[in-house]
Write an enzyme that holds these catalytic residues in place. Structure first.
Site, PDB file in Angstrom:
ATOM      1  N   GLY B  90       0.877  -1.170   0.000  1.00  0.00           N
ATOM      2  CA  GLY B  90       0.000   0.000   0.000  1.00  0.00           C
ATOM      3  C   GLY B  90       0.908   1.210   0.000  1.00  0.00           C
ATOM      4  O   GLY B  90       1.842   1.273  -0.781  1.00  0.00           O
ATOM      5  N   SER B 122       5.964  -5.428  -0.921  1.00  0.00           N
ATOM      6  CA  SER B 122       5.972  -4.008  -1.293  1.00  0.00           C
ATOM      7  C   SER B 122       6.254  -3.100  -0.075  1.00  0.00           C
ATOM      8  O   SER B 122       7.346  -3.159   0.468  1.00  0.00           O
ATOM      9  CB  SER B 122       4.650  -3.685  -1.999  1.00  0.00           C
ATOM     10  OG  SER B 122       4.709  -2.441  -2.642  1.00  0.00           O
ATOM     11  N   ALA B 123       5.308  -2.314   0.401  1.00  0.00           N
ATOM     12  CA  ALA B 123       5.547  -1.477   1.586  1.00  0.00           C
ATOM     13  C   ALA B 123       5.997  -2.327   2.780  1.00  0.00           C
ATOM     14  O   ALA B 123       6.855  -1.921   3.565  1.00  0.00           O
ATOM     15  CB  ALA B 123       4.293  -0.683   1.938  1.00  0.00           C
ATOM     16  N   HIS B 159       9.159  -3.282  -6.570  1.00  0.00           N
ATOM     17  CA  HIS B 159       8.603  -2.942  -7.902  1.00  0.00           C
ATOM     18  C   HIS B 159       9.690  -2.301  -8.769  1.00  0.00           C
ATOM     19  O   HIS B 159       9.410  -1.344  -9.490  1.00  0.00           O
ATOM     20  CB  HIS B 159       7.431  -1.956  -7.800  1.00  0.00           C
ATOM     21  CG  HIS B 159       6.291  -2.408  -6.949  1.00  0.00           C
ATOM     22  ND1 HIS B 159       5.349  -3.314  -7.389  1.00  0.00           N
ATOM     23  CD2 HIS B 159       5.904  -2.070  -5.693  1.00  0.00           C
ATOM     24  CE1 HIS B 159       4.451  -3.504  -6.425  1.00  0.00           C
ATOM     25  NE2 HIS B 159       4.763  -2.773  -5.387  1.00  0.00           N
ATOM     26  N   GLU B 194       9.411  -7.188  -9.933  1.00  0.00           N
ATOM     27  CA  GLU B 194       8.169  -7.866  -9.549  1.00  0.00           C
ATOM     28  C   GLU B 194       8.268  -9.367  -9.848  1.00  0.00           C
ATOM     29  O   GLU B 194       8.534  -9.760 -10.986  1.00  0.00           O
ATOM     30  CB  GLU B 194       6.986  -7.245 -10.295  1.00  0.00           C
ATOM     31  CG  GLU B 194       6.720  -5.823  -9.820  1.00  0.00           C
ATOM     32  CD  GLU B 194       5.554  -5.146 -10.533  1.00  0.00           C
ATOM     33  OE1 GLU B 194       5.150  -5.626 -11.605  1.00  0.00           O
ATOM     34  OE2 GLU B 194       5.068  -4.131 -10.003  1.00  0.00           O
TER      35      GLU B 194
END
Lengths: 235, 235
Positions: B90, B122-123, B159, B194
């Site tokens: 997020g 991700s985060a 990413h 990714e």
């Protein structure tokens, strides 16, 4: 009277630094022979001197000299005495950190409100908004605050980029990011495409350049506005 | 023994949430029936409940239940008692702000160092690094610090995106941004494409997935490392 150019980018694809804006800058800075350049955003980490030379080369085409703020012993006095101010792009986190470090945010705001013409490109445009929360930059340093000049009653998103059709990348689009901003903030955001700028003359705000801008308001679907649109309605 | 999966993304193009990782997660979380999910990063501003349902749906495919940290009265006790922890993606600024607000960074670090298996995407992967200075996210809120868990001796750039050939957009490439990071910071950064992840088992760090990762070290040209590369050499 406030006189500000808030530009999405310094450079449009295929032309030199500031070239697309030079005709406009000749008018904007007509009362100034020398421009005070603030190179704090250091694009790619280049030195203040090298960056100032880039700005000087562009302004020499319209007969103006440029001096970097780092060349002055007293940065605040340099701002107070400036005939015109240009804050260039680079990294907004670095720029804002330096503006706080040297305590020059208020002096810049005061000078602009007293009529010193101002040009911002990219990071230098982000700081014209209420906060830097809508920068695209990587947070490579930690500034003491995200609050910026608040010269306009909204935030700027420079280099606004439309979603890339057919992209398989799972990172968020710009539009998704700006919608997410409104999960935590209520001020409008103007997505300025490269080649667009906002001209501020006193209380008048006008979209300039050949492209539409995309407006993001709290609790509304984003929408487009055309060049020459009066942006005063955004609060 | 530390047991961590640091994944570039939750979702690869064309498949469902966490699908590409499920075989790995079955092994990683084999001792856990229930996973504690930390939904603080709220992608697109969605609610903690909705986000937790997304995670629960994916983990149900490998016979695990998921409970969101917001469902517990005592977040710190929930972390201490967790059989496994998953921090989803997020916005990293939102995630880190919440982790500081609820004072759970140290408890999460302690749990992981005591052997609780951890998954970040991700985060949730960004926070495994020394700092969040190499996130790609928009700074939509202001966290009290950019310091994160420091479970690995470098920073993560999830990413990771190669320059887009023929792009006319003047915004910085990811590589430019990461080089700029090293104008102000010295720790290495791993650009994770990714579909890649880093597996941490005790003191062993290994690049996993089918893609190379791009390594950015201070004062060095960036370079590629292949899957199965041991990443212990990065300090």
């Amino acid at each position: 009277m406030k006189s500000i150019i808030i530009a999405s980018t310094s450079t449009v694809h295929g032309s030199g630094y500031l070239d697309y804006l030079l005709d406009e800058l000749k008018i904007h800075f007509k009362s100034a022979d020398e421009i005070l350049f603030i190179p704090y955003a250091r694009p790619g980490g280049i030195s203040h001197n090298v960056y100032t030379q880039t700005a000087a080369k562009a302004f020499s085409k319209i007969g103006k000299t440029v001096k970097g703020i780092h060349e002055f012993d007293n940065a605040i006095a340099a701002i107070e005495n400036a005939q015109g101010i240009f804050v260039g792009g680079g990294n907004t986190f670095v720029l804002v950190s330096q503006l706080y470090k040297y305590k020059v945010l208020s002096p810049i705001k005061d000078a602009i409100q007293n009529g010193t013409p101002y040009l911002g490109t990219s990071a230098g445009s982000n700081i014209c908004g209420l906060t830097m929360n809508t920068t695209n930059d990587m947070p490579i340093v930690y500034p003491p605050s995200f609050k910026t000049l608040g010269l306009v009653p909204f935030n700027i998103n420079p280099h606004y980029l439309d979603p890339i059709e057919g992209s398989t990348h799972m990172g968020e689009t710009r539009e998704t990011r700006l919608k997410e901003f409104h999960a935590y903030n209520t001020q409008p955001v103007i997505g300025l495409r490269e080649g667009s700028w906002i001209a501020v003359k006193g209380s008048e705000l006008t979209l300039k350049g050949h492209l539409d801008a995309r407006i993001f308001e709290y609790n509304k679907s984003p929408y487009e506005v055309a060049p020459q649109t009066d942006l005063d309605f955004l609060k």
